[in-house]
Write a protein that holds these residues in place. Sequence first.
Motif, PDB file in Angstrom:
ATOM      1  N   ASN A 110      -4.807   7.146   7.319  1.00  0.00           N
ATOM      2  CA  ASN A 110      -3.563   7.079   8.079  1.00  0.00           C
ATOM      3  C   ASN A 110      -3.836   6.753   9.546  1.00  0.00           C
ATOM      4  OD1 ASN A 110      -4.505   9.999   7.997  1.00  0.00           O
ATOM      5  ND2 ASN A 110      -2.993  10.106   9.636  1.00  0.00           N
ATOM      6  N   VAL A 113      -4.052   3.035   9.700  1.00  0.00           N
ATOM      7  CA  VAL A 113      -2.717   2.439   9.610  1.00  0.00           C
ATOM      8  C   VAL A 113      -1.954   2.600  10.917  1.00  0.00           C
ATOM      9  CG1 VAL A 113      -0.472   2.646   8.468  1.00  0.00           C
ATOM     10  CG2 VAL A 113      -2.567   2.652   7.107  1.00  0.00           C
ATOM     11  N   SER A 131       7.614  -3.476   5.112  1.00  0.00           N
ATOM     12  CA  SER A 131       6.751  -2.929   4.065  1.00  0.00           C
ATOM     13  C   SER A 131       7.403  -3.224   2.723  1.00  0.00           C
ATOM     14  CB  SER A 131       6.539  -1.428   4.261  1.00  0.00           C
ATOM     15  OG  SER A 131       7.783  -0.749   4.238  1.00  0.00           O
ATOM     16  N   HIS A 137       1.343   4.440   2.605  1.00  0.00           N
ATOM     17  CA  HIS A 137       0.412   4.119   3.695  1.00  0.00           C
ATOM     18  C   HIS A 137      -0.073   5.340   4.461  1.00  0.00           C
ATOM     19  CE1 HIS A 137       0.942  -0.180   3.113  1.00  0.00           C
ATOM     20  NE2 HIS A 137       2.246  -0.001   3.075  1.00  0.00           N
ATOM     21  N   ALA A 143       3.027   5.908   9.542  1.00  0.00           N
ATOM     22  CA  ALA A 143       2.684   5.495   8.184  1.00  0.00           C
ATOM     23  C   ALA A 143       3.792   5.833   7.200  1.00  0.00           C
ATOM     24  CB  ALA A 143       1.365   6.155   7.761  1.00  0.00           C
ATOM     25  N   THR A 147       6.290   3.770   4.184  1.00  0.00           N
ATOM     26  CA  THR A 147       6.011   4.287   2.852  1.00  0.00           C
ATOM     27  C   THR A 147       7.309   4.368   2.065  1.00  0.00           C
ATOM     28  OG1 THR A 147       3.993   5.493   3.404  1.00  0.00           O
ATOM     29  CG2 THR A 147       5.333   6.417   1.629  1.00  0.00           C
ATOM     30  N   ILE A 200       3.122  -5.141   6.355  1.00  0.00           N
ATOM     31  CA  ILE A 200       1.992  -4.362   5.849  1.00  0.00           C
ATOM     32  C   ILE A 200       2.090  -4.279   4.334  1.00  0.00           C
ATOM     33  CG2 ILE A 200       3.199  -2.142   6.201  1.00  0.00           C
ATOM     34  CD1 ILE A 200       0.385  -0.951   6.846  1.00  0.00           C
ATOM     35  N   GLU A 202      -0.209  -3.453   0.421  1.00  0.00           N
ATOM     36  CA  GLU A 202      -1.349  -3.123  -0.424  1.00  0.00           C
ATOM     37  C   GLU A 202      -1.424  -4.192  -1.512  1.00  0.00           C
ATOM     38  OE1 GLU A 202      -0.842   1.443  -1.357  1.00  0.00           O
ATOM     39  OE2 GLU A 202       1.082   0.438  -0.911  1.00  0.00           O
ATOM     40  N   GLN A 205      -0.930  -1.377  -5.392  1.00  0.00           N
ATOM     41  CA  GLN A 205      -0.313  -0.132  -4.938  1.00  0.00           C
ATOM     42  C   GLN A 205      -0.845   1.023  -5.787  1.00  0.00           C
ATOM     43  OE1 GLN A 205       3.903  -1.072  -5.275  1.00  0.00           O
ATOM     44  NE2 GLN A 205       3.991  -1.550  -3.086  1.00  0.00           N
ATOM     45  N   ASP A 235      -3.432  -3.091   3.946  1.00  0.00           N
ATOM     46  CA  ASP A 235      -3.905  -1.716   3.839  1.00  0.00           C
ATOM     47  C   ASP A 235      -4.873  -1.659   2.662  1.00  0.00           C
ATOM     48  OD1 ASP A 235      -4.338   0.947   3.301  1.00  0.00           O
ATOM     49  OD2 ASP A 235      -2.257   1.567   3.549  1.00  0.00           O
ATOM     50  N   CYS A 261      -6.975  -2.431   7.212  1.00  0.00           N
ATOM     51  CA  CYS A 261      -7.204  -0.993   7.313  1.00  0.00           C
ATOM     52  C   CYS A 261      -8.194  -0.569   6.230  1.00  0.00           C
ATOM     53  CB  CYS A 261      -5.898  -0.220   7.136  1.00  0.00           C
ATOM     54  SG  CYS A 261      -4.606  -0.662   8.312  1.00  0.00           S
TER      55      CYS A 261
END
Length: 420
Positions: A110, A113, A131, A137, A143, A147, A200, A202, A205, A235, A261
């Motif tokens: 975190n 991030v 996001s 995150h 973060a 999320t 941002i 992933e 996920q 991330d 990250c």
Amino acid sequence: MDTFARLESEVRGYCRGWPAVFHTAQGSHVTDENGRRYLDFFAGAGTLNYGHNNPELKRRLMDYLSSDAIVHSLDMYTTAKRDFLDRFNEVVLEPRGLDYKIQFPGPAGNHSVEAALKLARKYTGRESVVSFTNAFHGMTLGALAVTGNSMKRHGAGVPLGHGVAMPYDDYLDGRTPDFLLLDTMLDDSGSGLDKPAAVIVETVQGEGGINVATAEWLRGLADLCRRHEILLIVDDVQMGCGRTGGFFSFEEAGIEPDIVCLSKSLSGYGLPFAITLMRRELDVWEPGEHNGTFRGFNPAFVTAVGALEDYWTGEGMEKQTLAKGEQVERALNEIALAHPGAVDGVRGRGLAWGLVMSDPALAPRVCGEAFSRGLLMETSGPEGEVVKLLPPLTTSETELDRGLEIIAESVEAVRESVTV
């Protein structure tokens, strides 16, 4: 268990599903205080890619500590930090043609991030960050604002602003072309969407349910960010350091994020360690503008260098991880075919896999059955509907087979209890 019940906060989580007091660990196994041994398909939520107490990394760590070398140094110069910077650049960045500056933001994902979000806002002068649905995150306020999980967001206790959620890959089951909504809103001055500082994402996920973005989707996202002059943050806290095959999870897509990250398995030994990578021109920080007491943990530098030298100076780790991933995928598909009413599907990449249960209540029961048989796993997904597998990358094929057998037995046991 009385000590924990009396003295530890009710916020504790993992221990509720694994009612054992763990004592030792080696490789892909942990042992409780009664001597019972468990196969670990959790790996510290992806922190132990090279297994528990990796002997070579432990040797480096013990040698370093026994020499009275620097342990705590804030952001002072140390020989351990210099070694890490040099080796990370030589082993990871240069071979991939990446010219990133390296920031040490604090000890956890975190922190990486938070630094990425602050840097993107500082560099662009903009506030909002895009996001994606089901993203996770981190648990700090910045973060959490990017999320998706409502339970975790509500835990903030304050409004979480300056974030905009958009559909992740295949979130709408192909009913809408990728990025149609975001692209249209960015092009329309009347849409009400301020131009964001960053996006941002992933690539897989993990906490969101092992949702895998395709390489095509990721390339489309990178192209959208370029066209609209928006920074792209990947991330890679959980899926980096080889979890999906390559050292970075975005390598398969052939994209080059503006900011990356990293944490979790970066130290190689389970020690707290995080970095934020940024394109060289983005490094506009003033000295001390983002800092923290534990942003330079020297023992983690030492074990991280060991992990890089032992596992990433050739192609062996990536090939082995992909081969083991195919082994896991085959076995999970067999389980899904054997239980079509209980299992909705299988998804994953590398050695991050999920068995999607048709009823969310079944996933924790499968994990409970697995625990009783000596296997540690967790659930993920917005409703906890996914049985999640994150074994150490060093887990042997035989160990994988045994764990997959336990999963098959566990699904069968849960299925039988439901039909009785």
